[in-house]
Design a protein around this motif. Structure first.
Motif, short mmCIF file in Angstrom:
data_model
loop_
_atom_site.label_atom_id
_atom_site.label_comp_id
_atom_site.label_asym_id
_atom_site.label_seq_id
_atom_site.Cartn_x
_atom_site.Cartn_y
_atom_site.Cartn_z
N UNK A 80 0.82 -1.21 0.00
CA UNK A 80 0.00 0.00 0.00
C UNK A 80 0.86 1.26 0.00
N UNK A 81 1.99 1.20 -0.69
CA UNK A 81 2.92 2.32 -0.72
C UNK A 81 2.27 3.55 -1.33
N UNK A 82 1.33 3.37 -2.28
CA UNK A 82 0.69 4.52 -2.91
C UNK A 82 -0.14 5.31 -1.90
N UNK A 83 -0.56 4.68 -0.81
CA UNK A 83 -1.29 5.38 0.25
C UNK A 83 -0.32 5.96 1.28
N UNK B 212 1.27 16.20 -1.69
CA UNK B 212 1.43 14.86 -2.25
C UNK B 212 0.28 14.52 -3.21
N UNK B 213 -0.92 14.90 -2.82
CA UNK B 213 -2.08 14.62 -3.66
C UNK B 213 -2.03 15.38 -4.98
N UNK B 214 -1.59 16.63 -4.92
CA UNK B 214 -1.58 17.49 -6.11
C UNK B 214 -0.25 17.49 -6.83
N UNK C 203 -1.55 22.72 -7.19
CA UNK C 203 -2.99 22.80 -6.93
C UNK C 203 -3.76 23.18 -8.18
N UNK C 204 -3.16 23.99 -9.05
CA UNK C 204 -3.84 24.40 -10.28
C UNK C 204 -4.12 23.19 -11.16
N UNK C 205 -3.18 22.23 -11.20
CA UNK C 205 -3.35 21.04 -12.02
C UNK C 205 -4.52 20.20 -11.54
N UNK C 206 -4.84 20.28 -10.24
CA UNK C 206 -5.91 19.48 -9.66
C UNK C 206 -7.17 20.32 -9.43
N UNK C 207 -7.29 21.43 -10.14
CA UNK C 207 -8.38 22.37 -9.86
C UNK C 207 -9.75 21.71 -9.94
N UNK D 213 -6.12 8.58 -6.75
CA UNK D 213 -4.67 8.42 -6.80
C UNK D 213 -4.31 7.06 -7.38
N UNK D 214 -3.03 6.85 -7.61
CA UNK D 214 -2.54 5.58 -8.15
C UNK D 214 -3.07 4.41 -7.33
#
Length: 304
Positions: free
Chosen positions: A1-4, A65-67, A71-75, A85-86
């Motif tokens: 669960x490394x992606x988490x 980490x999430x964005x 943040x603009x890319x995840x608007x 996420x992955x």
């Protein structure tokens, strides 16, 4: 669960890994609320991590980490209130909402995080599939409360129809995945196994997506998750009248709930669906699934 785990700073990563141990398969959610203990929700229990409450710095780390520090890319995702996420895991977010003209434009000061652990249960649809086919696949509606496994079941139905099973050849399947939960696509690539002949319209409103896929991808089976408003029901009717088989789901506790809702009752009264699958909320490894025909007669009960 490394992606988490990668979402968290090193000290939190270690605490969570040690607390969960070898129980990742039973973990359903990690809820992180700033300045409160971290909550771990398993199939049949809840545990807490009290050692170090997350603070503003922790929240900023999670957001970065999430964005991926943009943040603009995840608007769009931030406006919708969740990020995929992955691995297909979905992270719900909450905080101060920025509105314009009565419409949500962004969520600022994100202070609440809900990491929902994605699980693909291969084979969960196998007992049901023989009852959903009579010379062709039957229009099927899945009914269940939140977290009853509607998406998990419909995902496996997609996989089986698209890949083929027993003597049944693979069919072309179109998935309109408005909330990125069925396929959990990252950059358009599904993270879950949806079979060999599945095309996915990700993050697209259901009503628009159904018509787009019918026109562009000529599906034999069309799949949508959690229909709700009038536009969704109108698009479903148009899709069915075009000759496409529909698999979809809706929130509800029972078939009686469906009949009480003005929109969904119209589908029931007109015999749009030939099969209804009613799910109760899973308790540990146990769940009951009830199968009904077009007239609401119970055909079979499945328990696992």
């Amino acid at each position: 669960m490394e992606e988490i785990l990668r979402l968290f700073p090193a000290d939190f990563k270690q605490m969570i890994a040690e607390k969960v141990g070898n129980r990742w398969g039973k973990l359903e959610e990690i809820r992180c609320r700033l300045y409160l203990p971290i909550e771990l929700i398993y199939e049949n229990t809840v545990e807490w991590i009290h050692e170090i409450p997350p603070n503003n710095q922790t929240g900023m780390y999670l957001v970065n980490q999430l964005s991926e520090f943009s943040l603009y890319r995840m608007e769009n995702e931030l406006r919708d209130g969740y990020i995929t996420i992955e691995g297909g895991h979905r992270v719900g977010i909450a905080g101060k909402v920025n509105t314009r003209g009565g419409t949500v434009k962004a969520i600022q000061n994100i202070t609440f995080f809900n990491i929902r652990i994605a699980k693909q249960r291969i084979g969960i649809a196998e007992p049901l599939m023989p009852h959903l086919f009579q010379r062709n696949y039957l229009n099927t509606l899945i009914i269940g409360p939140p977290q009853s496994g509607k998406t998990t079941l419909i995902r496996d139905m997609v996989r089986m129809v698209s890949t083929g099973w027993n003597i049944h050849n693979p069919r072309k399947v179109a998935v309109i995945d408005e909330r990125s939960e069925i396929g959990a696509a990252i950059n358009g690539i599904p993270q879950h196994d949806l079979g060999l002949r599945t095309d996915v319209m990700d993050a697209c409103p259901k009503a628009e997506g159904m018509m787009m896929m019918i026109r562009s991808m000529s599906p034999e089976v069309l799949v949508v998750d959690e229909i709700g408003g009038q536009q969704d029901f109108d698009a479903l009717l148009e899709a069915i009248y075009s000759g496409v088989t529909i698999f979809c789901s809706v929130h509800g506790q029972s078939l009686a709930d469906l009949k009480e809702h003005p929109l969904s009752n119209n589908l029931f009264e007109n015999g749009i669906f030939s099969r209804y699958i009613v799910l109760d909320k899973r308790t540990g490894s146990y769940q009951k699934k009830e199968l009904y025909d077009a007239e609401g007669r119970r055909l079979k009960v499945f328990k696992d």
